[in-house]
Design a protein around this motif. Structure first.
Motif, PDB file in Angstrom:
ATOM      1  N   GLN A   1      74.839 -14.610  12.517  1.00 50.96           N
ATOM      2  CA  GLN A   1      73.456 -15.053  12.393  1.00 50.96           C
ATOM      3  C   GLN A   1      72.496 -13.859  12.464  1.00 50.96           C
TER       4      GLN A   1
ATOM      5  N   TRP B   1      74.055 -14.884  21.683  1.00 52.11           N
ATOM      6  CA  TRP B   1      73.568 -15.930  20.777  1.00 52.11           C
ATOM      7  C   TRP B   1      72.235 -16.485  21.235  1.00 52.11           C
TER       8      TRP B   1
ATOM      9  N   GLU C   1      79.705 -15.830  15.854  1.00 53.96           N
ATOM     10  CA  GLU C   1      78.625 -16.639  15.321  1.00 53.96           C
ATOM     11  C   GLU C   1      77.280 -15.959  15.536  1.00 53.96           C
TER      12      GLU C   1
END
Length: 543
Positions: free
Chosen positions: A41, A128, A37
């Motif tokens: 992104q 992240w 993820e």
């Protein structure tokens, strides 16, 4: 808005990460593949900056991170560090430089602390957090990403030039099916099944093929004549018409510019700031032929420009130059909007951040020297009476110069070294109101007596100042806490010039946003009247 706040937040996080790193010792580092993820992104952030074409090196690093032949943890690390460096540079840019996207020469270098911070994030599998700290403050960010995805999905679709002669509702042309399909792909028409004309019964069929008894006699009245609105397709009421055959009115002629297509064209025209008349002319064709990739780039570059600062004041005025529109916000809620007229290309309205400090009632117009030399003096050689008809005063210092003096000097080749001032009145170029901005370029907002010009689609017509259609409403809002409505009306009615200081100067932002997302999340586009986005490099190479 992304800016110094993001940089401060990032630096604080970096210090914390570094302390943790020094206290941990050596830990096995994970791969970006372990945080899909975060990686996805990061690639999205890189794509957005590459589409905006803000820095060639950043585009190259994004390409390396996403290309199958060069993708690696090292490429992803390089991209993240580059994006961090870019936003640090952005936070130091002025409002003016942000509107012009002056970023292509930004220093994208990164420090050892940046590297150590990223290494620690990898060891803790918390990349992240770094990526989340780089999320820009675009309005409707989720809708922006959806629109970019939709446009880029069309990148490989054939996009031939459709432009032909002007097409009007009710006409039939070969290009109509392509126009209908293009509107569907761009979201201006709902999905619809393919259309086709019904088969015309073969009148040469033998009777036994129809199942009609041999002794049946067919008369001319068994067939209805074609109706002009059915485009020559006859609707038969005879036994030859199968009971399962749909009526011709259920079919759409694919080459007919029908009412459904007209509604789609009108929506398209509204989204592009064109005359909403359903007529497909040169401007409508030009936008129909604009490729999905170019649309995504125009949208992304404009969205970058919307990041005008860390914080907006509670009340402010926003003039979007290529939209020819003004919006007034009070406590972040829009309370007034108005059409405006801006400078033509050779006398551009500048982007600027300023404040309205005074409202001038019945202002005289002190004509700028550039307008005197370029526009008025050439007229005086042909028509010396122009000065009096327009209500101008010729001034030398503070003294009025009689006509015979300035005219003789002009005729003898002595030039026109005088000032011109237009007296207040119904024909005054500034109208009843002027909104003063302290600046060295003599740029301000004002009223105008030529109201009909606000009805035009293209309103880059002035010499640089901004003419406001709703000037009276803006003046009343600025002074509502200082003067009664009757006093405001009296000041306007009196031909005397009066300067009224605004108790709280109103912040003003003149921006250059040729594209943005509307309330429904649909992209709006306007002509790039000053050529800010004329040259754009594709992040996918040639095309």
């Amino acid at each position: 808005m992304i800016g110094s706040k993001l940089v401060k937040r990032y630096r604080a996080a970096s210090a914390l990460w570094l302390l943790l790193y020094l206290s941990m010792g050596s830990v096995f580092a994970s791969s970006w593949q372990d945080e899909p993820e975060a990686r996805q992104q990061l690639h999205q952030l890189g794509l957005e900056l590459a589409l905006a074409d803000v820095h060639p090196t950043l585009t190259e690093w994004w390409q390396q991170a996403v290309a199958e032949s060069t993708a690696s943890d090292m490429a992803d690390d390089q991209l993240l560090l580059g994006v961090q460096s870019f936003w640090r540079h952005w936070s130091d840019l002025s409002f003016f430089d942000r509107q012009h996207l002056r970023t292509r020469k930004a220093d994208l270098s990164f420090s050892e602390a940046d590297r150590a911070n990223l290494k620690l994030a990898g060891q803790l599998k918390r990349r992240w957090q770094l990526v989340q700290g780089l999320m820009p403050g675009y309005a409707n960010y989720a809708q922006l990403q959806q629109q970019l995805t939709r446009l880029l999905e069309l990148q490989d679709v054939s996009w031939p030039v459709l432009r032909t002669t002007t097409v009007r509702p009710g006409e039939r042309m070969d290009v109509i099916p392509q126009i209908r399909e293009r509107l569907r792909m761009l979201g201006d028409m709902p999905n619809a099944p393919e259309v086709a004309l019904p088969a015309v019964p073969d009148m040469d069929l033998v009777l036994e093929d129809t199942g009609i008894p041999d002794d049946t006699t067919l008369s001319e009245s068994d067939f209805t004549a074609p109706d002009a609105h059915d485009n020559g397709v006859a609707v038969s009421s005879s036994p030859l018409a199968s009971s399962s055959q749909p009526a011709a009115s259920q079919f759409i002629d694919p080459q007919l510019y029908d009412s459904d297509l007209e509604q789609g064209i009108r929506r398209f025209q509204q989204r592009h700031g064109l005359t909403v008349d359903g007529v497909i002319g040169p401007q409508t064709f030009a936008w129909l032929d604009t490729s999905p990739l170019k649309r995504s780039q125009l949208l992304m570059r404009s969205m970058m420009r919307t990041l005008i600062g860390d914080e907006l004041p509670s009340s402010y005025l926003l003039v979007n130059i290529p939209e020819y529109h003004l919006r007034l916000y009070q406590n972040q809620v829009m309370v007034l909007e108005s059409n405006v007229i801006v400078g033509r290309d050779e006398r551009k309205t500048p982007v600027m951040a300023n404040k309205i400090t005074n409202v001038v009632f019945n202002p005289p117009w002190n004509v700028p020297r550039s307008i005197i030399n370029k526009d008025i003096v050439p007229k005086l050689y042909r028509d010396p009476g122009y000065i009096e008809r327009q209500g101008f005063e010729v001034l030398d210092g503070g003294e009025v110069v009689p006509r015979f003096i300035w005219q003789r000097r002009l005729e003898e080749g002595g030039g026109f070294p005088y000032r011109l001032r237009q007296r207040p009145g119904t024909g005054n170029a500034l109208g009843a109101y002027k909104f003063h901005l302290p600046n060295s370029d003599a740029i301000y907002l004002h009223d105008t007596p030529t109201r009909g010009l606000f009805g035009r689609d293209s309103r880059d017509l002035s010499s640089g100042c901004v003419r406001v259609q709703g000037a009276e409403q803006l003046a009343n809002w600025l002074l509502q806490d200082q003067l009664s409505s009757s006093r405001l009306a009296a000041l306007k009615a009196n031909r005397e010039t009066r300067w009224i200081r605004v108790a709280e100067p109103l912040p003003l932002f003149m921006v250059y946003w040729p594209s943005w997302l509307d309330a429904d999340g649909m992209p709006q586009f306007r002509n790039d009247i000053y050529g800010f986005d004329k040259a754009m490099n594709s992040p996918f190479g040639a095309g």
